[in-house]
Write an enzyme that holds these catalytic residues in place. Structure first.
Site: not given
Length: 589
Positions: A275-276, A396-398
């Protein structure tokens, strides 16, 4: 469009921590094939035309909703199933084409890109990665065509970056079902989705003890006990929907378990890793739009009898903005190209793409607003919307902070095939499973490994016009490897609790990857007979600006490894906390 033959490759960023570059993994730059180019141009043009005609971005932002007709149009373009095989209703795009098409959507609207990314980059990615053939056949056709929307449910009120601490629990009923209870927070697409990838704790008997592990479940909206909170009012990406999701004793059949029971944490991390990548690609799309806006304004705005594009300080901004795009684009497509060729462990590369790309986008957005001056601050112009939309990418996403820690500690690990030399298999296994929790076991091995690498010439295949830059890369990489070794020698297992040196290591690793990708890409461009000289000159200039910028970051952090004020920073921070803030008033002091 999926890659048929793959040869397993080592992580390029991982090799940097050893002071290594395997040139066959770097040169030539993995550009688009003719087939990818033909399909990509057609698809990108179609997406661009649709977005230009159908997206009223200001209205969507104001009303906080993506209209049904927009959703229908996106579905008709196939944008909800880009990575799904064609026999299941998708487009079957590989990572490279997926990223380029996603970037085109993001160039128009961050909220629409967020909705699409939350749906397929993470929403049903676990199903795509780990699902059985039966599960895929059951759900993917509807998900790929946009008939049903997907959502990724990991974050909880007390569990953000620390995914281990989730409280949602799934209890085995002993009859082929599980009872799921808990809540998830800040879930994109929550209220409109029909399909949820939900991560919950499950009990496991290990060595006579009951221990909790994370498992992944498919939950459908219609299941009794599923409910939602109010739609969140966000700073940016307002048209995308964000809500809390509640699970009150939801009965889930065991057929809805994705992957192996108890392996959900790894599944979730693999989902976020891929996703990143799309997030980094989306940042490229946003930056291109912002630079176009800034350039048009700089050329048209006159002050003191001349366009402001002729003023040195504006030229400095435009050049650096373009170089940021070139650099981010280079690392994204270096990564996607190698994933298509067989890069198996790409979590370091995708983390770099996310962190570097999101911060580059923020900087480009800031500079575009500065060039626009007063206009940029006014709501009638799109700059402020882009700035609001852009900010979330660093969260988001870490968060970028946790990903810097992840980069540093994961990079310090040794490759799994070399770990056998260390012994203590249990400790080694633990270190491999979670580098953030166990790094000390690597210390002694790393010392000898790194010292052997210093002094070798590392890249040799660059174009001759980049010889100077390649030489500086080689020198910096050697120094980086020494500092990694020195850090391990100094801190040992205590490196886990020392985040400031971790940050410096991560900064150097990211910018070394940028340098490597830019050198490789520019070399391919300079060697190409299909690129005209004007474009070659432009790309060479972009490369030199980007390489100088990245090199400066590495040099600064190299110096800071031994010359820093970490103790003062900690002491000052402790005092701020003791004072519950600043704690001073000019009247009294």
């Amino acid at each position: 469009m999926m890659s048929e033959e793959k040869q397993m490759m080592d992580s390029i960023v991982g090799d940097l921590f050893f002071g290594e570059v395997k040139e066959e993994n770097v040169f030539p730059f993995p550009g688009f094939t003719e087939e990818q180019q033909d399909f990509g141009r057609e698809m990108v043009n179609a997406v661009s035309k649709f977005c230009e005609d159908a997206l009223d971005c200001e209205k969507m932002d104001e009303e906080s909703v993506i209209p049904d007709e927009v959703m229908k149009g996106l579905a008709e373009l196939g944008l909800f199933g880009m990575g799904v095989n064609e026999d299941l209703g998708g487009l079957g795009l590989d990572y490279t084409l997926y990223s380029r098409v996603f970037a085109e959507v993001a160039a128009f609207d961050g909220a629409v890109a967020t909705m699409i990314g939350a749906h397929q980059s993470i929403g049903y990615r676990a199903l795509l990665n780990e699902g059985t053939e039966e599960q895929k056949a059951k759900w993917l056709p509807q998900l790929a065509t946009g008939e049903k929307l997907a959502s990724f449910c990991l974050t909880e009120p007390g569990s953000g970056s620390d995914a281990y601490s989730i409280k949602t629990k799934a209890v085995d009923n002993g009859d082929g079902t599980y009872t799921l209870t808990g809540q998830k927070l800040w879930i994109t697409n929550a209220g409109t989705a029909e399909f949820y990838s939900v991560f919950a704790k499950t009990d496991h008997e290990i060595d006579g003890e009951t221990k909790e592990k994370i498992s992944c479940f498919i939950v459908e909206k219609g299941m009794e006990g599923v409910s939602f909170g109010e739609k969140e009012k966000k700073m940016g990406i307002r048209a995308s929907e964000t809500r809390a999701v509640y699970f009150d004793k939801v009965i889930v059949p065991k057929e809805n378990i994705i992957g192996e029971l108890g392996k959900g944490f790894k599944i979730a991390m693999n989902v976020l890793n891929s996703g990143r990548l799309s997030l980094g690609a989306g940042c490229v799309g946003g930056m291109k739009t912002l630079l176009k806006m800034a350039t048009e304004h700089a050329k048209g705005r006159k002050q003191f009898g001349a366009p402001i594009a002729e003023f040195g300080l504006i030229q400095d901004k435009l050049a650096l903005m373009a170089a940021r795009i070139y650099a981010t684009e280079s690392i994204v497509y270096m990564t996607t190209g190698n994933m298509c060729k067989g890069l198996k462990d790409y979590y370091l590369e995708t983390a770099v793409c996310k962190v570097y790309g999101s911060e580059a986008l923020w900087e480009v957005c800031d500079q575009a607003m500065q060039i626009a001056a007063g206009n940029g601050y006014m709501k009638e112009y799109p700059y402020e919307r882009y700035m609001r939309d852009s900010r979330i990418n660093m969260i988001f996403e870490g968060t970028n902070e946790i990903l810097r820690i992840f980069l540093a500690l994961s990079g310090i690990r040794n490759p799994s095939e070399s770990m056998k030399e260390l012994g203590k298999a249990a400790d080694v296994s633990k270190a491999l499973q979670d580098p953030i929790k166990s790094v000390g076991v690597l210390t002694n091995f790393a010392r000898g490994r790194f010292s052997k690498m210093i002094g070798q010439r590392l890249i040799t295949k660059q174009h001759e016009k980049l010889d100077k830059e390649a030489g500086k890369f080689n020198s910096l990489l050697g120094q980086f490897a020494i500092q990694v070794e020195n850090t391990l020698m100094k801190y040992g297992k205590n490196i886990i609790g020392n985040e400031l040196p971790q940050k410096r290591i991560a900064e150097m690793a990211m910018n070394l990857y940028v340098m490597l990708a830019v050198i490789s890409r520019t070399t391919s461009i300079l060697n190409s007979e299909k690129v005209d000289q004007a474009k070659k000159d432009y790309c060479l200039n972009l490369a030199r600006v980007a390489l100088k910028d990245a090199r400066a970051v590495v040099v600064t952090n190299l110096k800071s490894m031994t010359n820093h004020d970490d103790k003062i920073v900690k002491a000052t921070s402790d005092m701020v906390c003791d004072n519950d803030g600043y704690g001073l008033d000019i009247i009294n002091f």
